[in-house]
Design a protein around this motif. Structure first.
Motif, PDB file in Angstrom:
ATOM      1  N   CYS A 158       0.827  -1.201   0.000  1.00  4.55           N
ATOM      2  CA  CYS A 158       0.000   0.000   0.000  1.00  4.55           C
ATOM      3  C   CYS A 158       0.869   1.262   0.000  1.00  4.55           C
ATOM      4  CB  CYS A 158      -0.945   0.004   1.197  1.00  4.55           C
ATOM      5  SG  CYS A 158      -0.136   0.164   2.805  1.00  4.55           S
ATOM      6  N   THR A 159       0.330   2.296  -0.622  1.00  5.45           N
ATOM      7  CA  THR A 159       0.961   3.617  -0.647  1.00  5.45           C
ATOM      8  C   THR A 159       0.399   4.495   0.464  1.00  5.45           C
ATOM      9  OG1 THR A 159       1.177   3.422  -3.052  1.00  5.45           O
ATOM     10  CG2 THR A 159       1.438   5.628  -2.118  1.00  5.45           C
ATOM     11  N   TYR A 160      -0.853   4.203   0.849  1.00  2.51           N
ATOM     12  CA  TYR A 160      -1.555   4.988   1.865  1.00  2.51           C
ATOM     13  C   TYR A 160      -2.101   4.028   2.918  1.00  2.51           C
ATOM     14  CZ  TYR A 160      -1.647   7.679  -2.467  1.00  2.51           C
ATOM     15  OH  TYR A 160      -1.304   8.283  -3.653  1.00  2.51           O
ATOM     16  N   LEU A 161      -1.851   4.358   4.187  1.00  5.59           N
ATOM     17  CA  LEU A 161      -2.305   3.503   5.287  1.00  5.59           C
ATOM     18  C   LEU A 161      -3.200   4.312   6.219  1.00  5.59           C
ATOM     19  CD1 LEU A 161      -2.166   0.832   6.890  1.00  5.59           C
ATOM     20  CD2 LEU A 161      -0.111   1.728   8.019  1.00  5.59           C
ATOM     21  N   PHE A 162      -4.411   3.774   6.486  1.00  3.40           N
ATOM     22  CA  PHE A 162      -5.368   4.436   7.362  1.00  3.40           C
ATOM     23  C   PHE A 162      -5.634   3.544   8.573  1.00  3.40           C
ATOM     24  CE2 PHE A 162      -6.021   6.054   3.133  1.00  3.40           C
ATOM     25  CZ  PHE A 162      -6.195   7.412   3.316  1.00  3.40           C
ATOM     26  N   CYS A 163      -5.503   4.120   9.758  1.00  2.72           N
ATOM     27  CA  CYS A 163      -5.665   3.365  11.001  1.00  2.72           C
ATOM     28  C   CYS A 163      -6.734   4.043  11.866  1.00  2.72           C
ATOM     29  CB  CYS A 163      -4.349   3.310  11.773  1.00  2.72           C
ATOM     30  SG  CYS A 163      -2.933   2.693  10.812  1.00  2.72           S
TER      31      CYS A 163
ATOM     32  N   GLU B 256       9.726   3.189   6.985  1.00  2.00           N
ATOM     33  CA  GLU B 256      10.473   2.197   6.212  1.00  2.00           C
ATOM     34  C   GLU B 256       9.995   2.118   4.761  1.00  2.00           C
ATOM     35  OE1 GLU B 256      11.260  -2.644   6.422  1.00  2.00           O
ATOM     36  OE2 GLU B 256      10.654  -1.546   8.220  1.00  2.00           O
ATOM     37  N   TYR B 257       8.685   2.176   4.550  1.00  2.63           N
ATOM     38  CA  TYR B 257       8.127   2.043   3.204  1.00  2.63           C
ATOM     39  C   TYR B 257       7.650   3.372   2.620  1.00  2.63           C
ATOM     40  CZ  TYR B 257       8.264  -2.841   4.603  1.00  2.63           C
ATOM     41  OH  TYR B 257       8.675  -4.072   5.050  1.00  2.63           O
ATOM     42  N   ASN B 258       7.937   4.469   3.326  1.00  6.19           N
ATOM     43  CA  ASN B 258       7.583   5.815   2.850  1.00  6.19           C
ATOM     44  C   ASN B 258       6.101   5.912   2.509  1.00  6.19           C
ATOM     45  OD1 ASN B 258       8.504   8.465   2.415  1.00  6.19           O
ATOM     46  ND2 ASN B 258       8.533   8.145   0.199  1.00  6.19           N
ATOM     47  N   ILE B 259       5.265   5.489   3.451  1.00  2.32           N
ATOM     48  CA  ILE B 259       3.813   5.471   3.284  1.00  2.32           C
ATOM     49  C   ILE B 259       3.217   6.774   3.822  1.00  2.32           C
ATOM     50  CG2 ILE B 259       1.685   4.284   4.043  1.00  2.32           C
ATOM     51  CD1 ILE B 259       3.366   1.729   4.290  1.00  2.32           C
TER      52      ILE B 259
END
Length: 259
Positions: free
Chosen positions: A156-161, A186-189
């Motif tokens: 994923c490029t975008y992470l929503f929590c 780490e993954y530049n999200i």
């Protein structure tokens, strides 16, 4: 980077979001902070497209999402990972199958490629060897970790929590916070976290947007949130005795520095 522009949303005549704009930066943990009922989760749902705003727009890395063509919205959605408040694991699937699910839905990976990715993600969140466990066999913290593994599985490029620490003890909550921050960097999200937990704010608040009664009243970082001059924010922060004590310590240190 995600940008929101003048977002408005009402339900049955009640204003929930009142003209909210802001920028959520890539490689940072961006927090939506506020008490229950302030519009945090509604704003999150507007950003990911689960709710359509009455007015305003959302852009993902410069591409308009709101009201854009269906194929463009679907392409953006393929890049989104979600960590739900209750983890939302499939009870009838084991850990491996839960993490594999988005790969089956969103990619054309072979079975072996999917398994390699599943094992990598489980290892990354510290759950190697749990593939065949069922959700009922997991602790609350482990469920959150499986939820994170599932969210990042499709790269994923975008992470929503949404309230990732809900129901967790303080130590486990801290570990989940740090894991989210580590993966973001780490993954530049571009990560957006909905929370009302001040421990999370202090620990991982790279960028913080404070909502109050559907409005954005303050924006800043964990480094300057304790120095806010916004009464509603201060009331929220210092409702906790520990935070009041921390403020007193900070003020005393500043006094000692003054010649």
């Amino acid at each position: 980077m995600i940008e929101i522009h003048n977002i408005h949303k009402s339900f049955n005549g009640k204003v929930v979001l009142d003209g909210i704009s802001g920028v959520f930066q890539t490689g940072k943990t961006n927090l939506l902070l506020g008490a229950s009922g302030t519009g945090k989760s509604v704003l999150l749902k507007c950003i990911v497209g689960l709710i359509k705003p009455d007015l305003g727009s959302v852009t993902f890395d410069g591409t308009y999402f709101t009201n854009n063509k269906l194929d463009i919205r679907q392409e953006i959605r393929r890049k989104i990972g979600m960590l739900f408040q209750g983890s939302a694991l499939f009870d009838s699937m084991n850990v491996e199958e839960n993490v594999e699910f988005p790969l089956m839905m969103l990619t054309d990976m072979s079975r072996q490629e999917r398994m390699d990715r599943v094992n990598f993600c489980l290892q990354r969140v510290g759950l190697e060897g749990t593939n065949k466990k069922m959700p009922a066999e997991l602790s609350g913290g482990m469920k959150k970790r499986v939820g994170i593994a599932r969210a990042i599985a499709p790269n994923c490029t975008y992470l929503f929590c949404d309230e990732p620490n809900s129901g967790l003890d303080p130590l486990t909550a801290l570990k989940i916070d740090r894991l989210i921050k580590e993966i973001t960097e780490e993954y530049n999200i571009t990560t957006i976290v909905v929370t009302h937990d001040m421990n999370s704010v202090i620990e991982i608040g790279d960028n913080i947007m404070f909502l109050y009664e559907g409005k954005k009243l303050w924006e800043g970082t964990s480094n300057n949130i304790l120095d806010s001059d916004v009464p509603e924010l201060n009331e929220f922060i210092f409702a906790n005795r520990l935070m009041r004590d921390a403020k007193k310590v900070e003020e005393e240190e500043e006094r000692q520095k003054t010649p």
